[in-house]
Scaffold this motif. Structure first.
Motif, mmCIF file in Angstrom:
data_model
loop_
_atom_site.group_PDB
_atom_site.id
_atom_site.type_symbol
_atom_site.label_atom_id
_atom_site.label_comp_id
_atom_site.label_asym_id
_atom_site.label_seq_id
_atom_site.Cartn_x
_atom_site.Cartn_y
_atom_site.Cartn_z
ATOM 1 N N ARG A 170 0.824 -1.213 0.000
ATOM 2 C CA ARG A 170 0.000 0.000 0.000
ATOM 3 C C ARG A 170 0.858 1.263 0.000
ATOM 4 O O ARG A 170 0.384 2.320 -0.384
ATOM 5 C CB ARG A 170 -0.926 0.016 1.219
ATOM 6 N N LYS A 171 2.097 1.162 0.466
ATOM 7 C CA LYS A 171 2.953 2.343 0.591
ATOM 8 C C LYS A 171 4.396 2.051 0.171
ATOM 9 O O LYS A 171 5.343 2.375 0.879
ATOM 10 C CB LYS A 171 2.900 2.868 2.023
ATOM 11 N N VAL A 172 4.547 1.468 -0.990
ATOM 12 C CA VAL A 172 5.881 1.191 -1.530
ATOM 13 C C VAL A 172 6.623 2.522 -1.672
ATOM 14 O O VAL A 172 6.070 3.487 -2.207
ATOM 15 C CB VAL A 172 5.779 0.489 -2.899
ATOM 16 N N PRO A 173 7.850 2.604 -1.175
ATOM 17 C CA PRO A 173 8.617 3.854 -1.302
ATOM 18 C C PRO A 173 8.702 4.317 -2.758
ATOM 19 O O PRO A 173 8.750 3.497 -3.682
ATOM 20 C CB PRO A 173 9.998 3.476 -0.763
ATOM 21 N N ALA A 174 8.740 5.615 -2.947
ATOM 22 C CA ALA A 174 8.736 6.201 -4.291
ATOM 23 C C ALA A 174 9.917 5.740 -5.141
ATOM 24 O O ALA A 174 9.817 5.700 -6.371
ATOM 25 C CB ALA A 174 8.722 7.721 -4.191
ATOM 26 N N ASN A 175 11.035 5.398 -4.515
ATOM 27 C CA ASN A 175 12.213 4.974 -5.281
ATOM 28 C C ASN A 175 12.234 3.467 -5.553
ATOM 29 O O ASN A 175 13.231 2.937 -6.026
ATOM 30 C CB ASN A 175 13.497 5.393 -4.563
ATOM 31 N N GLN A 176 11.145 2.792 -5.238
ATOM 32 C CA GLN A 176 11.074 1.351 -5.472
ATOM 33 C C GLN A 176 9.883 1.015 -6.353
ATOM 34 O O GLN A 176 8.912 1.762 -6.416
ATOM 35 C CB GLN A 176 10.963 0.595 -4.150
ATOM 36 N N LYS A 177 9.984 -0.119 -7.008
ATOM 37 C CA LYS A 177 8.898 -0.592 -7.855
ATOM 38 C C LYS A 177 8.762 -2.098 -7.659
ATOM 39 O O LYS A 177 9.765 -2.814 -7.652
ATOM 40 C CB LYS A 177 9.190 -0.266 -9.317
ATOM 41 N N ILE A 178 7.539 -2.537 -7.487
ATOM 42 C CA ILE A 178 7.258 -3.964 -7.382
ATOM 43 C C ILE A 178 6.251 -4.305 -8.471
ATOM 44 O O ILE A 178 5.159 -3.732 -8.529
ATOM 45 C CB ILE A 178 6.705 -4.343 -5.997
ATOM 46 N N ALA B 58 12.455 -3.835 -7.464
ATOM 47 C CA ALA B 58 13.646 -3.075 -7.842
ATOM 48 C C ALA B 58 13.661 -1.741 -7.118
ATOM 49 O O ALA B 58 12.629 -1.220 -6.720
ATOM 50 C CB ALA B 58 13.673 -2.855 -9.351
ATOM 51 N N GLN B 59 14.855 -1.187 -6.980
ATOM 52 C CA GLN B 59 15.039 0.089 -6.291
ATOM 53 C C GLN B 59 15.849 1.017 -7.177
ATOM 54 O O GLN B 59 16.925 0.649 -7.651
ATOM 55 C CB GLN B 59 15.752 -0.135 -4.961
ATOM 56 N N ARG B 60 15.329 2.196 -7.397
ATOM 57 C CA ARG B 60 16.037 3.211 -8.178
ATOM 58 C C ARG B 60 17.158 3.794 -7.333
ATOM 59 O O ARG B 60 16.977 4.109 -6.167
ATOM 60 C CB ARG B 60 15.100 4.341 -8.581
ATOM 61 N N ALA B 61 18.309 3.936 -7.938
ATOM 62 C CA ALA B 61 19.461 4.523 -7.246
ATOM 63 C C ALA B 61 19.490 6.028 -7.480
ATOM 64 O O ALA B 61 18.874 6.540 -8.415
ATOM 65 C CB ALA B 61 20.743 3.889 -7.755
ATOM 66 N N GLU B 62 20.205 6.709 -6.629
ATOM 67 C CA GLU B 62 20.368 8.154 -6.775
ATOM 68 C C GLU B 62 21.695 8.450 -7.474
ATOM 69 O O GLU B 62 22.660 7.692 -7.358
ATOM 70 C CB GLU B 62 20.342 8.818 -5.404
#
Length: 120
Positions: free
Chosen positions: A63-71, A86-90
Motif C-alpha cells: 500500500r505504501k511502496v517507497p517512491a524509489n522502489q517498484k514492485i 527493484a530500487q532506483r538509485a540516486e
C-alpha cells in the motif's frame, strides 16, 4: 496454447501470491547439498512467512511502496506467477534489483526478462 501473462504494478491483494512465488522460487533455486542448504532448512526459514499476519504485513507494504522502489507482478489467469522488486538509485549509482522470481512451471516465457525491462 498458454494464456497471456500480464505484467503490472503489484497491488495489496497480490501479497499472498508474491509470498508463494518467493517461497517456491527459493525451494526450486537454492537447495545445495555441497553447501548443506537443504529443502528442510529452506522450509524452516520460510516457516510462518505465508501465515495471515505476515501476508497482512506485506499488504501494508504494498500500500505504501517507497517512491524509489517498484514492485511488479506477472499474472496469468488471475494468479501471480512472478514478481520483481527493484530500487532506483540516486545519482550515478546503478539501480538495484532486490528480487525477481517466477514459478518454475511458467519459465521459458520471458516473464523475468519482461519484468526486468520495465524496471531497469
Amino acid at each position: 496454447m498458454k494464456d497471456e501473462i500480464v505484467i503490472r504494478e503489484a497491488l495489496p491483494e497480490d501479497a499472498e501470491g508474491i509470498g508463494e512465488v518467493n517461497y517456491r522460487g527459493w525451494l526450486a533455486t537454492y537447495p545445495n547439498v555441497e553447501h548443506d542448504i537443504t529443502v528442510q532448512k529452506l522450509e524452516n526459514l520460510f516457516k510462518g512467512v505465508l501465515d495471515s499476519e505476515n501476508i497482512e504485513s506485506h499488504r501494508d507494504y504494498l500500500r505504501k511502496v517507497p517512491a524509489n522502489q517498484k514492485i511488479l507482478v506477472a499474472v496469468e489467469n488471475s494468479k501471480v506467477v512472478g514478481y520483481c522488486h527493484a530500487q532506483r538509485a540516486e545519482g550515478d549509482l546503478p539501480n538495484r534489483l532486490k528480487s525477481i522470481y517466477s514459478l518454475s512451471e511458467s519459465r521459458g516465457r520471458a516473464i523475468v526478462t519482461k519484468m526486468w525491462n520495465q524496471v531497469k
